[in-house]
Write a protein that holds these residues in place. Structure first.
Motif, mmCIF file in Angstrom:
data_model
loop_
_atom_site.group_PDB
_atom_site.id
_atom_site.type_symbol
_atom_site.label_atom_id
_atom_site.label_comp_id
_atom_site.label_asym_id
_atom_site.label_seq_id
_atom_site.Cartn_x
_atom_site.Cartn_y
_atom_site.Cartn_z
ATOM 1 N N LYS A 18 -3.619 -11.210 9.735
ATOM 2 C CA LYS A 18 -2.901 -11.990 8.723
ATOM 3 C C LYS A 18 -3.610 -11.922 7.373
ATOM 4 O O LYS A 18 -2.974 -11.774 6.325
ATOM 5 C CB LYS A 18 -2.782 -13.449 9.180
ATOM 6 C CG LYS A 18 -1.777 -13.676 10.292
ATOM 7 C CD LYS A 18 -1.733 -15.151 10.673
ATOM 8 C CE LYS A 18 -0.752 -15.393 11.817
ATOM 9 N NZ LYS A 18 -0.717 -16.821 12.219
ATOM 10 N N LEU A 21 -3.131 -8.489 5.840
ATOM 11 C CA LEU A 21 -1.780 -8.375 5.267
ATOM 12 C C LEU A 21 -1.685 -9.093 3.926
ATOM 13 O O LEU A 21 -1.063 -8.589 2.975
ATOM 14 C CB LEU A 21 -0.748 -8.944 6.240
ATOM 15 C CG LEU A 21 -0.505 -8.126 7.515
ATOM 16 C CD1 LEU A 21 0.461 -8.877 8.437
ATOM 17 C CD2 LEU A 21 0.030 -6.740 7.201
ATOM 18 N N ASN A 25 -0.865 -7.153 0.529
ATOM 19 C CA ASN A 25 0.308 -7.571 -0.236
ATOM 20 C C ASN A 25 -0.051 -7.816 -1.698
ATOM 21 O O ASN A 25 0.666 -7.390 -2.619
ATOM 22 C CB ASN A 25 0.911 -8.836 0.379
ATOM 23 C CG ASN A 25 2.176 -9.265 -0.317
ATOM 24 O OD1 ASN A 25 3.143 -8.516 -0.396
ATOM 25 N ND2 ASN A 25 2.179 -10.484 -0.835
ATOM 26 N N ILE A 37 4.702 -1.492 6.568
ATOM 27 C CA ILE A 37 3.568 -1.807 7.434
ATOM 28 C C ILE A 37 3.962 -1.532 8.887
ATOM 29 O O ILE A 37 5.002 -1.995 9.361
ATOM 30 C CB ILE A 37 3.154 -3.289 7.298
ATOM 31 C CG1 ILE A 37 2.821 -3.635 5.845
ATOM 32 C CG2 ILE A 37 1.969 -3.602 8.219
ATOM 33 C CD1 ILE A 37 1.632 -2.884 5.270
ATOM 34 N N ILE A 39 2.430 -2.190 12.460
ATOM 35 C CA ILE A 39 1.421 -2.845 13.287
ATOM 36 C C ILE A 39 1.571 -2.330 14.711
ATOM 37 O O ILE A 39 2.647 -2.437 15.303
ATOM 38 C CB ILE A 39 1.593 -4.379 13.270
ATOM 39 C CG1 ILE A 39 1.426 -4.912 11.843
ATOM 40 C CG2 ILE A 39 0.600 -5.055 14.214
ATOM 41 C CD1 ILE A 39 1.877 -6.356 11.669
ATOM 42 N N TYR A 54 6.232 -11.341 2.714
ATOM 43 C CA TYR A 54 5.336 -10.609 1.819
ATOM 44 C C TYR A 54 6.198 -9.854 0.811
ATOM 45 O O TYR A 54 6.914 -8.918 1.179
ATOM 46 C CB TYR A 54 4.451 -9.652 2.612
ATOM 47 C CG TYR A 54 3.574 -10.336 3.636
ATOM 48 C CD1 TYR A 54 2.314 -10.811 3.291
ATOM 49 C CD2 TYR A 54 4.016 -10.533 4.942
ATOM 50 C CE1 TYR A 54 1.506 -11.447 4.215
ATOM 51 C CE2 TYR A 54 3.220 -11.167 5.872
ATOM 52 C CZ TYR A 54 1.966 -11.632 5.509
ATOM 53 O OH TYR A 54 1.178 -12.265 6.437
ATOM 54 N N PHE A 57 5.958 -5.844 0.508
ATOM 55 C CA PHE A 57 6.227 -4.986 1.664
ATOM 56 C C PHE A 57 7.747 -4.854 1.825
ATOM 57 O O PHE A 57 8.466 -5.856 1.857
ATOM 58 C CB PHE A 57 5.652 -5.567 2.959
ATOM 59 C CG PHE A 57 4.159 -5.750 2.948
ATOM 60 C CD1 PHE A 57 3.346 -4.961 2.155
ATOM 61 C CD2 PHE A 57 3.565 -6.720 3.733
ATOM 62 C CE1 PHE A 57 1.964 -5.130 2.147
ATOM 63 C CE2 PHE A 57 2.192 -6.899 3.742
ATOM 64 C CZ PHE A 57 1.390 -6.105 2.932
ATOM 65 N N ILE A 60 8.052 -4.747 7.705
ATOM 66 C CA ILE A 60 6.924 -4.791 8.642
ATOM 67 C C ILE A 60 7.480 -4.535 10.037
ATOM 68 O O ILE A 60 8.379 -5.242 10.494
ATOM 69 C CB ILE A 60 6.201 -6.146 8.618
ATOM 70 C CG1 ILE A 60 5.579 -6.401 7.246
ATOM 71 C CG2 ILE A 60 5.125 -6.209 9.697
ATOM 72 C CD1 ILE A 60 4.906 -7.743 7.108
ATOM 73 N N SER A 100 -7.617 -3.517 11.679
ATOM 74 C CA SER A 100 -7.012 -4.797 11.295
ATOM 75 C C SER A 100 -7.996 -5.956 11.302
ATOM 76 O O SER A 100 -7.598 -7.106 11.116
ATOM 77 C CB SER A 100 -5.850 -5.103 12.245
ATOM 78 O OG SER A 100 -6.302 -5.137 13.583
#
Length: 286
Positions: A18, A21, A25, A37, A39, A54, A57, A60, A100
């Protein structure tokens, strides 16, 4: 418009993700591109809900794997997924990869992307300027680099943190070397690189997963990509050693070591690296 895809493998470390991200962003605010993005959820046991929007972006996507495979394979499957969705006409698309947990500085992704735009057909890697582990692990890592260099002729002082133009995707995925180790797989399959020295940060949350067992297994996988080169280099050293050694017991030890290390590396490539890849491991995309 230009496109940026960022691949983030994750296993349970949702709090760190988080924060990554949020930083990405904010950092992407000045990029004139559509940012996507990806993940790769490596079969996490903890549930994750993305409850924040976000603004920088475009989309996601979470690729949910149906079993835990480790970060290297998670990256590989993320790239295989992109290989299917990125169109050939998207020539100005850039792919970036970072962990991450925050150890790869998310603020520096924008710098790598800008370098790709300047060096059109280069692979941009972040090399380790400074590490944050204990002195013991730092020494082990340095030993790993030396052993890898002796056996392969490659000084692989870089990891997953990288950016590259999408037209190189088919090149680096032309075989399944990346399934074993991302960094050495790319190094084996391509030959134009640019390295940027970037300090390795501490994890945002929790303790580092790097330990003695991890370093040994990771090193073996990195070296195994170059198993043919290792065979030639160790065979040459074996012949030289046997010519000048007179001690029979020592000769037997050296020959045994030569056979064991080459059988292990060849076995990894023959039995652990699949000939065909089935993307059914991606259980769902959310």
């Amino acid at each position: 418009m230009k496109k940026n895809y960022v691949i983030l493998p994750v296993y349970n470390d949702w709090d760190s993700l988080k924060k990554v991200l949020e930083i990405l962003n904010q950092s992407f605010k000045t990029l004139k591109s559509n940012n996507f993005i990806i993940i790769v959820n490596d079969f996490s046991s903890k549930k994750f809900v993305l409850n924040k929007k976000y603004s920088n972006f475009k989309k996601i996507s979470v690729l949910n794997l149906n079993k835990n495979v480790g970060s290297q394979k998670a990256i590989f499957f993320g790239l295989k997924y992109l290989q299917k969705i990125i169109k050939k006409k998207d020539k100005e698309t850039i792919i970036s990869i970072l962990d991450s947990d925050g150890e790869d500085n998310p603020n520096m992704v924008k710098k790598l992307i800008k370098l790709v735009n300047l060096k059109k057909d280069y692979f941009i890697f972040a090399s380790r300027k400074k590490r944050t582990e204990s002195n013991f692990l730092k020494a082990l890592n340095q030993f790993r680099l030396i052993i890898t260099f002796i056996l392969t002729g490659k000084y692989i002082n870089f990891g997953n943190f990288s950016s590259f133009p999408s037209f190189l995707l088919n090149k680096i995925l032309s075989n399944n070397n990346l399934y074993l180790a991302y960094s050495s797989g790319v190094l084996k399959n391509y030959n134009k690189f640019f390295f940027v020295k970037i300090k390795k940060n501490k994890r945002f949350y929790g303790n580092s997963k790097v330990n003695l067992k991890f370093l040994i297994l990771h090193t073996v996988k990195i070296i195994s990509v170059f198993y043919k080169t290792v065979f030639l280099r160790t065979f040459f050293l074996l012949v030289l050693t046997l010519l000048f050694l007179e001690d029979i017991k020592l000769k037997i030890i050296i020959i045994s070591f030569f056979l064991i290390i080459n059988l292990i590396l060849a076995g990894i490539n023959i039995f652990l690296k699949p000939k065909k890849i089935n993307l059914s491991i991606i259980k769902s995309v959310t």
